[in-house]
Design a protein around this motif. Structure first.
Motif, PDB file in Angstrom:
ATOM      1  N   TYR A  57      -1.839 -10.103   4.633  1.00 17.20           N
ATOM      2  CA  TYR A  57      -3.038  -9.562   4.013  1.00 17.20           C
ATOM      3  C   TYR A  57      -2.629  -8.325   3.235  1.00 17.20           C
ATOM      4  CZ  TYR A  57      -3.442  -5.594   7.280  1.00 17.20           C
ATOM      5  OH  TYR A  57      -3.218  -4.432   7.985  1.00 17.20           O
ATOM      6  N   ILE A  58      -3.501  -7.880   2.342  1.00 15.37           N
ATOM      7  CA  ILE A  58      -3.218  -6.680   1.560  1.00 15.37           C
ATOM      8  C   ILE A  58      -4.152  -5.580   2.028  1.00 15.37           C
ATOM      9  CG2 ILE A  58      -3.133  -5.676  -0.751  1.00 15.37           C
ATOM     10  CD1 ILE A  58      -2.650  -8.453  -1.863  1.00 15.37           C
ATOM     11  N   PRO A  59      -3.629  -4.541   2.687  1.00 16.43           N
ATOM     12  CA  PRO A  59      -4.478  -3.449   3.177  1.00 16.43           C
ATOM     13  C   PRO A  59      -5.249  -2.788   2.035  1.00 16.43           C
ATOM     14  CG  PRO A  59      -2.255  -3.313   4.104  1.00 16.43           C
ATOM     15  CD  PRO A  59      -2.211  -4.349   3.016  1.00 16.43           C
ATOM     16  N   ALA A  60      -6.441  -2.302   2.339  1.00 22.30           N
ATOM     17  CA  ALA A  60      -7.305  -1.699   1.316  1.00 22.30           C
ATOM     18  C   ALA A  60      -6.643  -0.496   0.649  1.00 22.30           C
ATOM     19  CB  ALA A  60      -8.635  -1.290   1.939  1.00 22.30           C
ATOM     20  N   GLU A  61      -5.838   0.235   1.423  1.00 19.97           N
ATOM     21  CA  GLU A  61      -5.238   1.461   0.891  1.00 19.97           C
ATOM     22  C   GLU A  61      -3.884   1.221   0.237  1.00 19.97           C
ATOM     23  OE1 GLU A  61      -3.580   0.748   4.943  1.00 19.97           O
ATOM     24  OE2 GLU A  61      -5.582   0.627   4.009  1.00 19.97           O
ATOM     25  N   SER A  62      -3.470  -0.043   0.111  1.00 18.25           N
ATOM     26  CA  SER A  62      -2.137  -0.332  -0.412  1.00 18.25           C
ATOM     27  C   SER A  62      -2.154  -1.620  -1.223  1.00 18.25           C
ATOM     28  CB  SER A  62      -1.125  -0.464   0.739  1.00 18.25           C
ATOM     29  OG  SER A  62       0.113  -0.946   0.282  1.00 18.25           O
ATOM     30  N   CYS A  98       7.602 -10.119  -7.300  1.00 18.98           N
ATOM     31  CA  CYS A  98       6.689 -10.779  -8.249  1.00 18.98           C
ATOM     32  C   CYS A  98       6.358 -12.200  -7.827  1.00 18.98           C
ATOM     33  CB  CYS A  98       7.304 -10.783  -9.653  1.00 18.98           C
ATOM     34  SG  CYS A  98       7.574  -9.141 -10.338  1.00 18.98           S
ATOM     35  N   PHE A  99       7.332 -12.905  -7.244  1.00 19.74           N
ATOM     36  CA  PHE A  99       7.105 -14.284  -6.811  1.00 19.74           C
ATOM     37  C   PHE A  99       6.038 -14.337  -5.725  1.00 19.74           C
ATOM     38  CE2 PHE A  99       8.304 -17.687  -3.752  1.00 19.74           C
ATOM     39  CZ  PHE A  99       7.971 -18.772  -4.539  1.00 19.74           C
ATOM     40  N   ALA A 100       6.179 -13.496  -4.705  1.00 18.38           N
ATOM     41  CA  ALA A 100       5.203 -13.467  -3.618  1.00 18.38           C
ATOM     42  C   ALA A 100       3.824 -13.082  -4.136  1.00 18.38           C
ATOM     43  CB  ALA A 100       5.650 -12.494  -2.532  1.00 18.38           C
ATOM     44  N   ASN A 101       3.759 -12.094  -4.993  1.00 18.00           N
ATOM     45  CA  ASN A 101       2.474 -11.643  -5.510  1.00 18.00           C
ATOM     46  C   ASN A 101       1.849 -12.677  -6.454  1.00 18.00           C
ATOM     47  OD1 ASN A 101       1.824  -8.714  -4.607  1.00 18.00           O
ATOM     48  ND2 ASN A 101       4.019  -8.698  -5.004  1.00 18.00           N
ATOM     49  N   SER A 102       2.677 -13.466  -7.159  1.00 17.23           N
ATOM     50  CA  SER A 102       2.159 -14.556  -7.986  1.00 17.23           C
ATOM     51  C   SER A 102       1.517 -15.624  -7.117  1.00 17.23           C
ATOM     52  CB  SER A 102       3.277 -15.180  -8.824  1.00 17.23           C
ATOM     53  OG  SER A 102       3.731 -14.289  -9.807  1.00 17.23           O
ATOM     54  N   ARG A 136      -9.732 -13.837   7.493  1.00 18.18           N
ATOM     55  CA  ARG A 136      -9.560 -12.756   6.529  1.00 18.18           C
ATOM     56  C   ARG A 136      -8.073 -12.462   6.301  1.00 18.18           C
ATOM     57  NH1 ARG A 136     -11.687  -7.943   8.290  1.00 18.18           N
ATOM     58  NH2 ARG A 136     -11.850  -7.187   6.153  1.00 18.18           N
ATOM     59  N   THR A 137      -7.248 -13.465   6.481  1.00 17.17           N
ATOM     60  CA  THR A 137      -5.823 -13.370   6.153  1.00 17.17           C
ATOM     61  C   THR A 137      -5.461 -14.518   5.217  1.00 17.17           C
ATOM     62  OG1 THR A 137      -5.019 -14.776   7.967  1.00 17.17           O
ATOM     63  CG2 THR A 137      -5.316 -12.422   8.454  1.00 17.17           C
ATOM     64  N   LEU A 138      -4.269 -14.429   4.640  1.00 15.21           N
ATOM     65  CA  LEU A 138      -3.730 -15.494   3.802  1.00 15.21           C
ATOM     66  C   LEU A 138      -2.618 -16.199   4.562  1.00 15.21           C
ATOM     67  CD1 LEU A 138      -3.443 -13.520   0.430  1.00 15.21           C
ATOM     68  CD2 LEU A 138      -5.297 -15.053   1.145  1.00 15.21           C
ATOM     69  N   PHE A 139      -2.633 -17.521   4.522  1.00 16.64           N
ATOM     70  CA  PHE A 139      -1.600 -18.334   5.164  1.00 16.64           C
ATOM     71  C   PHE A 139      -0.689 -18.871   4.070  1.00 16.64           C
ATOM     72  CE2 PHE A 139      -0.421 -22.650   6.874  1.00 16.64           C
ATOM     73  CZ  PHE A 139       0.492 -22.180   7.812  1.00 16.64           C
ATOM     74  N   PHE A 140       0.612 -18.777   4.250  1.00 11.93           N
ATOM     75  CA  PHE A 140       1.544 -19.206   3.204  1.00 11.93           C
ATOM     76  C   PHE A 140       2.698 -20.012   3.790  1.00 11.93           C
ATOM     77  CE2 PHE A 140       3.549 -15.429   4.893  1.00 11.93           C
ATOM     78  CZ  PHE A 140       4.909 -15.720   4.847  1.00 11.93           C
ATOM     79  N   THR A 181       3.579 -16.543  26.084  1.00 10.77           N
ATOM     80  CA  THR A 181       3.705 -15.612  27.208  1.00 10.77           C
ATOM     81  C   THR A 181       4.874 -14.653  27.026  1.00 10.77           C
ATOM     82  OG1 THR A 181       4.965 -17.323  28.396  1.00 10.77           O
ATOM     83  CG2 THR A 181       2.611 -17.152  28.880  1.00 10.77           C
ATOM     84  N   GLN A 182       5.743 -14.930  26.052  1.00 13.08           N
ATOM     85  CA  GLN A 182       6.828 -14.004  25.711  1.00 13.08           C
ATOM     86  C   GLN A 182       6.401 -13.011  24.632  1.00 13.08           C
ATOM     87  OE1 GLN A 182       7.539 -17.523  25.955  1.00 13.08           O
ATOM     88  NE2 GLN A 182       8.010 -16.978  28.078  1.00 13.08           N
ATOM     89  N   GLY A 183       5.159 -13.137  24.153  1.00 15.69           N
ATOM     90  CA  GLY A 183       4.642 -12.182  23.182  1.00 15.69           C
ATOM     91  C   GLY A 183       4.758 -12.613  21.738  1.00 15.69           C
ATOM     92  N   LYS A 184       5.297 -13.798  21.441  1.00 13.54           N
ATOM     93  CA  LYS A 184       5.421 -14.252  20.057  1.00 13.54           C
ATOM     94  C   LYS A 184       4.068 -14.728  19.550  1.00 13.54           C
ATOM     95  CE  LYS A 184       7.780 -17.531  17.006  1.00 13.54           C
ATOM     96  NZ  LYS A 184       7.988 -16.503  15.980  1.00 13.54           N
ATOM     97  N   LEU A 185       3.639 -14.176  18.412  1.00 12.94           N
ATOM     98  CA  LEU A 185       2.342 -14.529  17.848  1.00 12.94           C
ATOM     99  C   LEU A 185       2.363 -15.909  17.196  1.00 12.94           C
ATOM    100  CD1 LEU A 185       1.318 -11.127  16.276  1.00 12.94           C
ATOM    101  CD2 LEU A 185       0.002 -12.377  17.991  1.00 12.94           C
ATOM    102  N   LEU A 186       1.322 -16.682  17.479  1.00 17.98           N
ATOM    103  CA  LEU A 186       1.145 -17.978  16.829  1.00 17.98           C
ATOM    104  C   LEU A 186       0.082 -17.874  15.747  1.00 17.98           C
ATOM    105  CD1 LEU A 186       2.275 -18.622  19.761  1.00 17.98           C
ATOM    106  CD2 LEU A 186       1.179 -20.830  19.500  1.00 17.98           C
ATOM    107  N   TYR A 187      -0.894 -17.008  16.012  1.00 22.71           N
ATOM    108  CA  TYR A 187      -1.992 -16.804  15.068  1.00 22.71           C
ATOM    109  C   TYR A 187      -2.557 -15.408  15.303  1.00 22.71           C
ATOM    110  CZ  TYR A 187      -6.663 -16.541  13.262  1.00 22.71           C
ATOM    111  OH  TYR A 187      -7.774 -16.100  12.612  1.00 22.71           O
ATOM    112  N   ILE A 188      -3.019 -14.758  14.219  1.00 21.22           N
ATOM    113  CA  ILE A 188      -3.658 -13.455  14.371  1.00 21.22           C
ATOM    114  C   ILE A 188      -4.651 -13.237  13.231  1.00 21.22           C
ATOM    115  CG2 ILE A 188      -1.759 -12.290  13.154  1.00 21.22           C
ATOM    116  CD1 ILE A 188      -2.332  -9.849  15.015  1.00 21.22           C
ATOM    117  N   GLY A 189      -5.849 -12.765  13.573  1.00 25.33           N
ATOM    118  CA  GLY A 189      -6.857 -12.432  12.570  1.00 25.33           C
ATOM    119  C   GLY A 189      -6.624 -11.035  12.023  1.00 25.33           C
ATOM    120  N   ARG A 190      -7.213 -10.777  10.860  1.00 25.16           N
ATOM    121  CA  ARG A 190      -6.971  -9.502  10.181  1.00 25.16           C
ATOM    122  C   ARG A 190      -7.473  -8.290  10.971  1.00 25.16           C
ATOM    123  NH1 ARG A 190      -8.021  -7.960   3.871  1.00 25.16           N
ATOM    124  NH2 ARG A 190      -7.878  -5.699   4.073  1.00 25.16           N
TER     125      ARG A 190
END
Length: 344
Positions: A62-67, A96-100, A147-151, A206-215
């Motif tokens: 995601y792109i933070p509001a302040e950045s 530029c590639f990622a932002n495109s 409210r995130t982007l999946f790529f 259970t090892q703490g690796k994220l599978l999904y997270i909301g903004r």
């Protein structure tokens, strides 16, 4: 890297379509034959049978509001170093590639060759050479309700051919199926008694690796743990896994409720004002039971014996002053369905 999206008519023959159809069927069947932790990894490997690649990267940003710099919250990769995501975070604002790709949601964006690298900043060019990325193709889309982007981004080495027009079409179509199947799989996993909102919800191993997270929950974690790099839960939260269910408060108001979710851990934002007289385990049992699960299913989800689950439910009924499931649901809604705080 610069945008080089589809410009010519694609050429797909019958064999391409048969291969695509066959692999889509594999994707649809994936939910029944692999764990949630490995689901996206296995899904991207399926796509490799449709369009070949040397390395791949996927996740949520995601792109933070302040950045203006994209922030990576969760990622996985094939054929890339463990430091890839952290290194990319340093150059995300000038990639530029990622932002495109972020600017052309749902479209396959391509980048290829030395001319493209010359157009990039020195930092991005060095990054690509360091990770042997010469040809790239990516698709980014809004992940529903999060409210995130999946790529998904795939890459080829200099010795490999660049991605073609037909491969762009195949990637766009596969990505549509992938996003739908992943969302459906996550919805199936969420038989945990928590609300259906996705922007304040996260799933981890259970090892703490994220599978999904909301903004929203990602921003709260970022604020509380300044050195958090994303992709795995902060150490203080991961250490609470053996104590779930519990609640971690980020400040005087906002907190994260940590719940068992089958073989995974679920996290959801809550507030101190949303208070329940129930203990965390009583609350977990009541939430799950209120969704229509039997006390045996409650026991299975919480990892306790059926007798213990019944004890939790009996206590919840007494403390909430209810006598049936309808009254229980009403009482949980009025109390906000949240337990008292526990801090690491």
């Amino acid at each position: 890297m610069k945008n080089n999206s589809t410009a010519h008519s694609p050429s797909l023959d019958a064999n391409d379509l048969k291969c695509f159809s066959r692999e889509i069927l594999k994707l649809s069947a994936l939910s029944g034959c692999t764990s949630a932790v490995n689901w996206l990894h296995e899904a991207i490997l399926i796509f490799r049978n449709v369009v070949s690649f040397d390395s791949a990267w996927w996740g949520q940003v995601y792109i933070p509001a302040e950045s203006s710099m994209p922030r990576n919250l969760m990622h996985g990769s094939i054929g890339l170093s463990a430091s890839f995501a952290e290194e990319w975070a340093e150059i995300s604002g000038v990639d530029c590639f990622a932002n495109s790709s972020i600017s052309c949601l749902g479209k396959a964006v391509r980048d290829s060759g030395s001319d493209a690298l010359k157009a990039e900043s020195e930092e991005v060019a060095a990054f690509c050479k360091r990770h042997d990325i010469f040809h790239s193709m990516a698709v980014t889309e809004e992940f529903p309700s999060s409210r995130t982007l999946f790529f998904v981004s795939i890459n080829r080495r200099k010795s490999s051919p660049e991605f073609g027009d037909a491969e762009s079409i195949l990637m766009e179509e596969f990505f549509n199926h992938l996003t739908y199947c992943w969302r459906s799989y996550l919805s199936m996993i969420r038989s945990d008694g928590l609300p259906s909102l996705w922007d304040n919800y996260a799933l981890a191993s259970t090892q703490g690796k994220l599978l999904y997270i909301g903004r929203d929950i990602g921003e709260v974690i970022s604020e509380k743990y300044a050195d958090w790099k994303g992709s795995s839960l902060p150490g203080n939260v991961s250490r609470l896994v053996s104590h779930v269910p519990c609640t971690v408060y980020a400040d005087g108001r906002q907190g994260m409720m940590v719940q068992p979710c089958g073989d995974l851990i679920a996290l959801m934002l809550c507030s101190r004002q949303q208070f329940s007289p129930l203990s965390p385990r009583e609350l977990s049992a009541a939430n799950i039971y209120s969704l229509g699960h039997s006390y045996k299913e409650v026991a299975r989800i919480l990892g306790v014996t059926p007798a213990t689950a019944r004890t939790y439910l009996r206590s919840a009924y007494v403390q909430l002053g209810v006598s049936n499931k309808v009254e229980l649901i009403t009482a949980l809604r009025q109390a906000g369905g949240k337990s008292e705080a526990h801090s690491p």
